[in-house]
Design a protein around this motif. Structure first.
Motif, PDB file in Angstrom:
ATOM      1  N   SER A  70     -31.327 -31.718  12.105  1.00  0.00           N
ATOM      2  CA  SER A  70     -32.061 -32.311  10.985  1.00  0.00           C
ATOM      3  C   SER A  70     -31.048 -32.840   9.979  1.00  0.00           C
ATOM      4  CB  SER A  70     -32.961 -31.243  10.348  1.00  0.00           C
ATOM      5  OG  SER A  70     -33.814 -31.793   9.381  1.00  0.00           O
ATOM      6  N   SER A  71     -30.977 -34.170   9.811  1.00  0.00           N
ATOM      7  CA  SER A  71     -29.840 -34.792   9.137  1.00  0.00           C
ATOM      8  C   SER A  71     -30.252 -35.731   8.018  1.00  0.00           C
ATOM      9  CB  SER A  71     -29.021 -35.572  10.170  1.00  0.00           C
ATOM     10  OG  SER A  71     -28.026 -36.352   9.547  1.00  0.00           O
ATOM     11  N   HIS A  72     -29.497 -35.652   6.918  1.00  0.00           N
ATOM     12  CA  HIS A  72     -29.576 -36.625   5.818  1.00  0.00           C
ATOM     13  C   HIS A  72     -28.289 -37.428   5.825  1.00  0.00           C
ATOM     14  CE1 HIS A  72     -29.966 -38.496   1.951  1.00  0.00           C
ATOM     15  NE2 HIS A  72     -28.936 -37.841   1.457  1.00  0.00           N
ATOM     16  N   PHE A  73     -28.417 -38.752   5.986  1.00  0.00           N
ATOM     17  CA  PHE A  73     -27.247 -39.618   6.034  1.00  0.00           C
ATOM     18  C   PHE A  73     -26.773 -39.913   4.615  1.00  0.00           C
ATOM     19  CE2 PHE A  73     -29.723 -40.789   9.899  1.00  0.00           C
ATOM     20  CZ  PHE A  73     -28.855 -40.226  10.820  1.00  0.00           C
ATOM     21  N   GLN A  74     -25.456 -39.807   4.401  1.00  0.00           N
ATOM     22  CA  GLN A  74     -24.891 -39.927   3.055  1.00  0.00           C
ATOM     23  C   GLN A  74     -24.092 -41.206   2.845  1.00  0.00           C
ATOM     24  OE1 GLN A  74     -23.123 -35.955   3.697  1.00  0.00           O
ATOM     25  NE2 GLN A  74     -23.965 -35.398   1.687  1.00  0.00           N
ATOM     26  N   ALA A  81     -16.926 -33.918  13.132  1.00  0.00           N
ATOM     27  CA  ALA A  81     -18.119 -33.085  12.980  1.00  0.00           C
ATOM     28  C   ALA A  81     -17.727 -31.637  12.743  1.00  0.00           C
ATOM     29  CB  ALA A  81     -19.000 -33.183  14.218  1.00  0.00           C
ATOM     30  N   PHE A  82     -18.523 -30.954  11.905  1.00  0.00           N
ATOM     31  CA  PHE A  82     -18.315 -29.539  11.590  1.00  0.00           C
ATOM     32  C   PHE A  82     -19.640 -28.791  11.728  1.00  0.00           C
ATOM     33  CE2 PHE A  82     -15.283 -31.991   9.164  1.00  0.00           C
ATOM     34  CZ  PHE A  82     -14.105 -31.255   9.156  1.00  0.00           C
ATOM     35  N   VAL A  83     -19.572 -27.564  12.205  1.00  0.00           N
ATOM     36  CA  VAL A  83     -20.727 -26.661  12.227  1.00  0.00           C
ATOM     37  C   VAL A  83     -20.264 -25.298  11.734  1.00  0.00           C
ATOM     38  CG1 VAL A  83     -22.475 -25.495  13.622  1.00  0.00           C
ATOM     39  CG2 VAL A  83     -21.860 -27.868  14.135  1.00  0.00           C
ATOM     40  N   GLU A  84     -20.895 -24.821  10.674  1.00  0.00           N
ATOM     41  CA  GLU A  84     -20.549 -23.507  10.146  1.00  0.00           C
ATOM     42  C   GLU A  84     -20.949 -22.433  11.139  1.00  0.00           C
ATOM     43  OE1 GLU A  84     -20.630 -22.810   5.763  1.00  0.00           O
ATOM     44  OE2 GLU A  84     -22.183 -21.375   6.306  1.00  0.00           O
ATOM     45  N   LEU A  85     -20.068 -21.480  11.382  1.00  0.00           N
ATOM     46  CA  LEU A  85     -20.363 -20.418  12.342  1.00  0.00           C
ATOM     47  C   LEU A  85     -21.473 -19.519  11.804  1.00  0.00           C
ATOM     48  CD1 LEU A  85     -16.790 -19.364  13.530  1.00  0.00           C
ATOM     49  CD2 LEU A  85     -18.579 -20.396  14.935  1.00  0.00           C
ATOM     50  N   ARG A 130     -25.426 -24.477   9.247  1.00  0.00           N
ATOM     51  CA  ARG A 130     -25.198 -25.679   8.447  1.00  0.00           C
ATOM     52  C   ARG A 130     -24.217 -26.573   9.183  1.00  0.00           C
ATOM     53  NH1 ARG A 130     -21.807 -27.514   4.076  1.00  0.00           N
ATOM     54  NH2 ARG A 130     -20.423 -25.725   4.348  1.00  0.00           N
ATOM     55  N   ALA A 131     -24.431 -27.888   9.118  1.00  0.00           N
ATOM     56  CA  ALA A 131     -23.549 -28.834   9.796  1.00  0.00           C
ATOM     57  C   ALA A 131     -23.285 -30.021   8.880  1.00  0.00           C
ATOM     58  CB  ALA A 131     -24.168 -29.299  11.110  1.00  0.00           C
ATOM     59  N   TRP A 132     -22.160 -30.692   9.115  1.00  0.00           N
ATOM     60  CA  TRP A 132     -21.837 -31.879   8.330  1.00  0.00           C
ATOM     61  C   TRP A 132     -20.786 -32.708   9.069  1.00  0.00           C
ATOM     62  CZ3 TRP A 132     -20.025 -27.035   7.483  1.00  0.00           C
ATOM     63  CH2 TRP A 132     -18.643 -26.866   7.279  1.00  0.00           C
ATOM     64  N   ALA A 133     -20.645 -33.955   8.658  1.00  0.00           N
ATOM     65  CA  ALA A 133     -19.629 -34.837   9.219  1.00  0.00           C
ATOM     66  C   ALA A 133     -18.895 -35.527   8.083  1.00  0.00           C
ATOM     67  CB  ALA A 133     -20.252 -35.868  10.156  1.00  0.00           C
ATOM     68  N   GLU A 134     -17.614 -35.800   8.305  1.00  0.00           N
ATOM     69  CA  GLU A 134     -16.767 -36.451   7.312  1.00  0.00           C
ATOM     70  C   GLU A 134     -15.939 -37.531   7.980  1.00  0.00           C
ATOM     71  OE1 GLU A 134     -14.226 -33.450   5.751  1.00  0.00           O
ATOM     72  OE2 GLU A 134     -15.817 -32.360   4.697  1.00  0.00           O
ATOM     73  N   LYS A 135     -15.582 -38.551   7.186  1.00  0.00           N
ATOM     74  CA  LYS A 135     -14.573 -39.502   7.634  1.00  0.00           C
ATOM     75  C   LYS A 135     -13.195 -38.852   7.547  1.00  0.00           C
ATOM     76  CE  LYS A 135     -17.251 -43.473   5.964  1.00  0.00           C
ATOM     77  NZ  LYS A 135     -17.233 -44.751   5.199  1.00  0.00           N
ATOM     78  N   ALA A 136     -12.194 -39.542   8.086  1.00  0.00           N
ATOM     79  CA  ALA A 136     -10.839 -38.978   8.106  1.00  0.00           C
ATOM     80  C   ALA A 136     -10.324 -38.669   6.712  1.00  0.00           C
ATOM     81  CB  ALA A 136      -9.888 -39.937   8.821  1.00  0.00           C
ATOM     82  N   ASP A 137     -10.785 -39.426   5.706  1.00  0.00           N
ATOM     83  CA  ASP A 137     -10.309 -39.198   4.341  1.00  0.00           C
ATOM     84  C   ASP A 137     -11.173 -38.190   3.577  1.00  0.00           C
ATOM     85  OD1 ASP A 137     -12.637 -40.596   3.842  1.00  0.00           O
ATOM     86  OD2 ASP A 137     -11.686 -42.259   2.773  1.00  0.00           O
ATOM     87  N   GLY A 138     -12.138 -37.573   4.261  1.00  0.00           N
ATOM     88  CA  GLY A 138     -12.996 -36.567   3.626  1.00  0.00           C
ATOM     89  C   GLY A 138     -14.303 -37.104   3.074  1.00  0.00           C
ATOM     90  N   VAL A 160     -20.263 -38.121   5.568  1.00  0.00           N
ATOM     91  CA  VAL A 160     -21.054 -39.039   6.386  1.00  0.00           C
ATOM     92  C   VAL A 160     -22.502 -38.566   6.462  1.00  0.00           C
ATOM     93  CG1 VAL A 160     -21.376 -39.965   8.719  1.00  0.00           C
ATOM     94  CG2 VAL A 160     -19.075 -39.804   7.741  1.00  0.00           C
ATOM     95  N   LEU A 161     -22.679 -37.283   6.722  1.00  0.00           N
ATOM     96  CA  LEU A 161     -24.026 -36.715   6.789  1.00  0.00           C
ATOM     97  C   LEU A 161     -23.951 -35.218   6.540  1.00  0.00           C
ATOM     98  CD1 LEU A 161     -24.538 -34.976   9.685  1.00  0.00           C
ATOM     99  CD2 LEU A 161     -24.429 -37.282  10.633  1.00  0.00           C
ATOM    100  N   GLU A 162     -25.102 -34.660   6.126  1.00  0.00           N
ATOM    101  CA  GLU A 162     -25.287 -33.220   6.063  1.00  0.00           C
ATOM    102  C   GLU A 162     -26.476 -32.886   6.939  1.00  0.00           C
ATOM    103  OE1 GLU A 162     -26.459 -31.763   2.245  1.00  0.00           O
ATOM    104  OE2 GLU A 162     -27.788 -33.466   1.832  1.00  0.00           O
ATOM    105  N   ALA A 163     -26.506 -31.676   7.501  1.00  0.00           N
ATOM    106  CA  ALA A 163     -27.556 -31.359   8.456  1.00  0.00           C
ATOM    107  C   ALA A 163     -27.770 -29.862   8.564  1.00  0.00           C
ATOM    108  CB  ALA A 163     -27.199 -31.927   9.833  1.00  0.00           C
ATOM    109  N   SER A 164     -28.932 -29.502   9.099  1.00  0.00           N
ATOM    110  CA  SER A 164     -29.173 -28.155   9.581  1.00  0.00           C
ATOM    111  C   SER A 164     -29.338 -28.237  11.092  1.00  0.00           C
ATOM    112  CB  SER A 164     -30.424 -27.541   8.946  1.00  0.00           C
ATOM    113  OG  SER A 164     -31.611 -28.217   9.347  1.00  0.00           O
ATOM    114  N   ALA A 165     -28.805 -27.262  11.791  1.00  0.00           N
ATOM    115  CA  ALA A 165     -28.995 -27.139  13.232  1.00  0.00           C
ATOM    116  C   ALA A 165     -29.641 -25.792  13.489  1.00  0.00           C
ATOM    117  CB  ALA A 165     -27.665 -27.245  13.968  1.00  0.00           C
ATOM    118  N   SER A 166     -30.645 -25.771  14.338  1.00  0.00           N
ATOM    119  CA  SER A 166     -31.359 -24.521  14.576  1.00  0.00           C
ATOM    120  C   SER A 166     -31.864 -24.457  15.998  1.00  0.00           C
ATOM    121  CB  SER A 166     -32.521 -24.355  13.590  1.00  0.00           C
ATOM    122  OG  SER A 166     -33.391 -25.477  13.638  1.00  0.00           O
ATOM    123  N   LEU A 167     -32.200 -23.258  16.425  1.00  0.00           N
ATOM    124  CA  LEU A 167     -32.678 -23.001  17.773  1.00  0.00           C
ATOM    125  C   LEU A 167     -34.063 -22.404  17.674  1.00  0.00           C
ATOM    126  CD1 LEU A 167     -31.463 -23.237  20.661  1.00  0.00           C
ATOM    127  CD2 LEU A 167     -30.917 -20.802  20.497  1.00  0.00           C
ATOM    128  N   GLY A 168     -35.034 -23.051  18.312  1.00  0.00           N
ATOM    129  CA  GLY A 168     -36.424 -22.606  18.236  1.00  0.00           C
ATOM    130  C   GLY A 168     -36.738 -21.474  19.195  1.00  0.00           C
TER     131      GLY A 168
END
Length: 307
Positions: A75-79, A90-94, A103-111, A114-122
């Motif tokens: 579930s992602s919000h594009f920034q 891409a990053f995913v918090e353990l 919690r998940a997020w993505a960044e460009k090389a300079d920080g 790009v997006l913030e997200a939640s990842a979950s398992l149903g």
């Protein structure tokens, strides 16, 4: 010794490819065309948001294995937009041991985010990031481009869809799955080789679920005024009984579940439900915020003033 320090899985820097430069809808080119993007005040045609979803799949598969493909929700919000040539990580918090949400997020090389997200398992996802964002939406003050849309409006008909390996996916997605797999940032034989797939058939990649879900979207007949240019602002893909499979027939049903407005955009949020071919068994869902740029509609100011 124990710590409260949050730790995260981190993928490599990748350069996602632009594959929508020739995209067309409603008789005109899209924001992914460089010339159109520049006319609208953007540096260049952006890479479509769900392209970045692929970079998260190896991280989430590491956490939850095969279950992620069958019951995962991203579930992602594009920034910020990404253009071809820029690198993304891409990053995913353990999560805690046994937890089914991260919690998940993505960044460009300079920080740059790009997006913030939640990842979950149903099946018990809890409120996703977009469900939380929708709960905070305020009713729009005055819609112009989307004036004829209503919450609860459904697509005009059930839409049969499928994705074969070499099937051209139309004006909205002018490429095939085979062509995407030649450029995808994270390739897996599960996407192309039936003998390698745990399900006996290749699985449609997470980012290509968006393509499948939008392939027949013009058939829904939602009365959005034209010409106007839109972009994806928020997107959620949820597997109920997944994965979706290559060469399988599905049936799509759509419903507008929210309308909203910002300074620059009018938005309609569509929940797309993907069923088996008989329309009886829900397989997956997509929630998509179509944000339409106000200044891309030539009559916007006049119609708003005259309303």
């Amino acid at each position: 010794m124990s710590f409260d320090t949050p730790l995260a899985l981190c993928g490599p820097l990748r350069e996602p490819r632009q594959m929508l430069a020739e995209q067309e809808y409603s008789g005109h080119t899209s924001i992914h065309d460089d010339d159109m993007a520049e006319k609208l005040g953007f540096r260049a045609g952006p890479i479509e948001g769900p392209t970045h979803f692929s970079q998260f799949v190896p991280l989430l598969a590491h956490l939850w294995g095969k279950d992620w493909f069958e019951r995962g929700c991203f579930s992602s919000h594009f920034q910020n937009m990404v253009v071809e040539g820029e690198s993304v990580r891409a990053f995913v918090e353990l999560p805690a041991p046994g937890a089914t949400r991260a919690r998940a997020w993505a960044e460009k090389a300079d920080g740059t985010p790009v997006l913030e997200a939640s990842a979950s398992l149903g099946p018990d996802h809890g409120p996703s990031l977009l469900e939380q964002r929708m709960a905070r939406l305020r009713p729009p003050e005055q819609l112009v481009i989307l004036a004829d849309l209503k919450v609860g409006m459904k697509g005009a008909e059930d839409e049969p869809v499928r994705m074969d390996p070499e099937q051209h996916m139309g004006h909205l997605y002018p490429f095939s799955l085979k062509q995407k797999l030649e450029r995808i940032t994270e390739y897996s034989p599960w996407y192309a080789d039936a003998s390698a797939s745990p399900w006996g058939r290749p699985a449609i990649p997470l980012e290509m679920v968006s393509v499948l879900a939008e392939y027949t979207s013009p058939q829904a007949g939602f009365p959005v005024k034209q010409p106007a240019i839109g972009l994806f602002a928020d997107q959620e893909i949820r597997m109920i009984d997944g994965p979706l499979l290559v060469g399988e027939d599905y049936l799509i049903r759509r419903e507008i579940v929210a309308l909203s407005e910002s300074k620059r955009t009018e938005s309609y949020w569509v929940r797309t439900r993907i069923f088996d071919a008989a329309g009886d068994k829900l397989k997956a869902e997509m929630l998509l915020n179509h944000a339409v740029l106000k200044h891309s509609y030539p009559n916007y100011d006049a119609e708003r003033a005259g309303a």
